[in-house]
Write an enzyme that holds these catalytic residues in place. Structure first.
Site, short mmCIF file in Angstrom:
data_model
loop_
_atom_site.label_atom_id
_atom_site.label_comp_id
_atom_site.label_asym_id
_atom_site.label_seq_id
_atom_site.Cartn_x
_atom_site.Cartn_y
_atom_site.Cartn_z
N LYS A 1 9.41 18.45 -71.13
CA LYS A 1 9.62 19.86 -70.77
C LYS A 1 10.70 20.52 -71.66
O LYS A 1 11.45 19.84 -72.35
CB LYS A 1 9.99 19.95 -69.30
N GLU B 1 -5.83 17.91 -66.68
CA GLU B 1 -4.64 18.24 -67.48
C GLU B 1 -4.81 17.86 -68.95
O GLU B 1 -4.41 18.62 -69.84
CB GLU B 1 -3.41 17.55 -66.87
N ARG C 1 4.32 7.45 -63.64
CA ARG C 1 5.05 8.08 -62.53
C ARG C 1 6.28 7.25 -62.14
O ARG C 1 7.33 7.79 -61.83
CB ARG C 1 4.12 8.31 -61.34
N HIS D 1 6.83 15.80 -67.03
CA HIS D 1 5.75 15.91 -66.05
C HIS D 1 4.76 14.79 -66.33
O HIS D 1 4.54 14.44 -67.49
CB HIS D 1 5.02 17.26 -66.19
N ASN E 1 13.38 19.10 -64.96
CA ASN E 1 13.41 17.66 -64.68
C ASN E 1 12.80 16.82 -65.80
O ASN E 1 12.28 15.74 -65.55
CB ASN E 1 12.77 17.38 -63.31
N TYR F 1 -0.24 25.12 -63.92
CA TYR F 1 0.35 24.83 -62.60
C TYR F 1 -0.33 25.61 -61.47
O TYR F 1 0.29 25.82 -60.42
CB TYR F 1 1.84 25.14 -62.62
N ARG G 1 13.86 10.55 -65.44
CA ARG G 1 14.52 11.67 -64.76
C ARG G 1 15.96 11.33 -64.36
O ARG G 1 16.83 12.19 -64.38
CB ARG G 1 13.68 12.13 -63.57
N PHE H 1 8.54 28.24 -55.66
CA PHE H 1 9.14 28.02 -56.97
C PHE H 1 8.18 28.33 -58.13
O PHE H 1 8.53 28.12 -59.29
CB PHE H 1 9.67 26.59 -57.08
P1 CMP Z 1 6.20 18.56 -62.04
O1 CMP Z 1 5.97 17.10 -61.89
O2 CMP Z 1 5.93 19.15 -63.37
O3 CMP Z 1 5.32 19.34 -60.95
C1 CMP Z 1 5.68 20.61 -60.45
C2 CMP Z 1 7.05 21.04 -60.89
O4 CMP Z 1 7.63 22.07 -60.13
C3 CMP Z 1 8.02 19.88 -60.74
O5 CMP Z 1 7.73 18.87 -61.68
C4 CMP Z 1 9.35 20.61 -60.94
O6 CMP Z 1 9.65 20.81 -62.31
C5 CMP Z 1 9.05 21.99 -60.33
N1 CMP Z 1 9.74 22.23 -59.06
C6 CMP Z 1 10.68 23.17 -58.88
N2 CMP Z 1 11.10 23.17 -57.61
C7 CMP Z 1 10.41 22.22 -56.96
C8 CMP Z 1 10.40 21.76 -55.62
N3 CMP Z 1 11.20 22.28 -54.67
N4 CMP Z 1 9.57 20.73 -55.31
C9 CMP Z 1 8.74 20.21 -56.24
N5 CMP Z 1 8.69 20.63 -57.55
C10 CMP Z 1 9.53 21.62 -57.89
#
Ligand code: CMP
Length: 138
Positions: free
Chosen positions: A9, A126, A85, A115, A112, A49, A102, A57
């Protein structure tokens, strides 16, 4: 053999962490069978997304994902989805285990670092969102 989809990211690309994250992926035994650097538009991030479009969010997440370049990759290996994962660790870095990407590199629950796909069906969607068959070399 299974394939999964990965994004490094914008926060991690900005901090020059591409090589460190690729090293963790390769040392975990996953093969990088396709990769490229991209800079998503807001519309592309919203499309990627879309499953989260009702979440509070969503706007912040999609703004962040198009705030700078990302590195998108296809990873291959036995149980690649589950293994990646586990390597990434929990979405919220405060809950991520020691030794995960992470835990080492994520800044907060949004920025974070990485992904990864959560299931075979989402991995297929994806991967095809960013790569065509000719770009994936197993
Ligand atoms: P990702 O695995 O890319 O999937 C969705 C993304 O939303 C997650 O990682 C985070 O970067 C983002 N995100 C932001 N806030 C939240 C939240 N409260 N819970 C889960 N994902 C979040």
């Amino acid at each position: 053999m299974e394939r999964t989809f990965s994004i490094i990211k914008p926060d991690a690309v900005e901090r020059n962490l591409i090589g460190s994250i690729f090293q963790m992926i390769e040392e975990a035994g996953l093969r990088i069978v396709a990769t490229k650097k991209i800079h998503m538009t807001k519309a592309q991030a919203e499309g990627f997304y879309a499953v989260h479009s009702e979440r509070p969010f969503f706007n912040s997440l999609t703004e962040y994902m198009c705030s700078g370049p990302c590195v998108v990759s296809v990873l291959e290996g036995e149980n690649a989805i589950k293994r990646y994962r586990e390597l990434m660790g929990a979405t919220n870095p405060e809950q991520a285990a020691e030794g995960t990407i992470r835990k080492r590199f994520a800044q907060n629950i949004e920025a974070n670092a990485v992904h990864g796909s959560d299931a075979p069906e989402t991995a297929a969607v994806e991967i095809s969102y960013f790569f065509n068959q000719l770009e994936i070399v197993g």
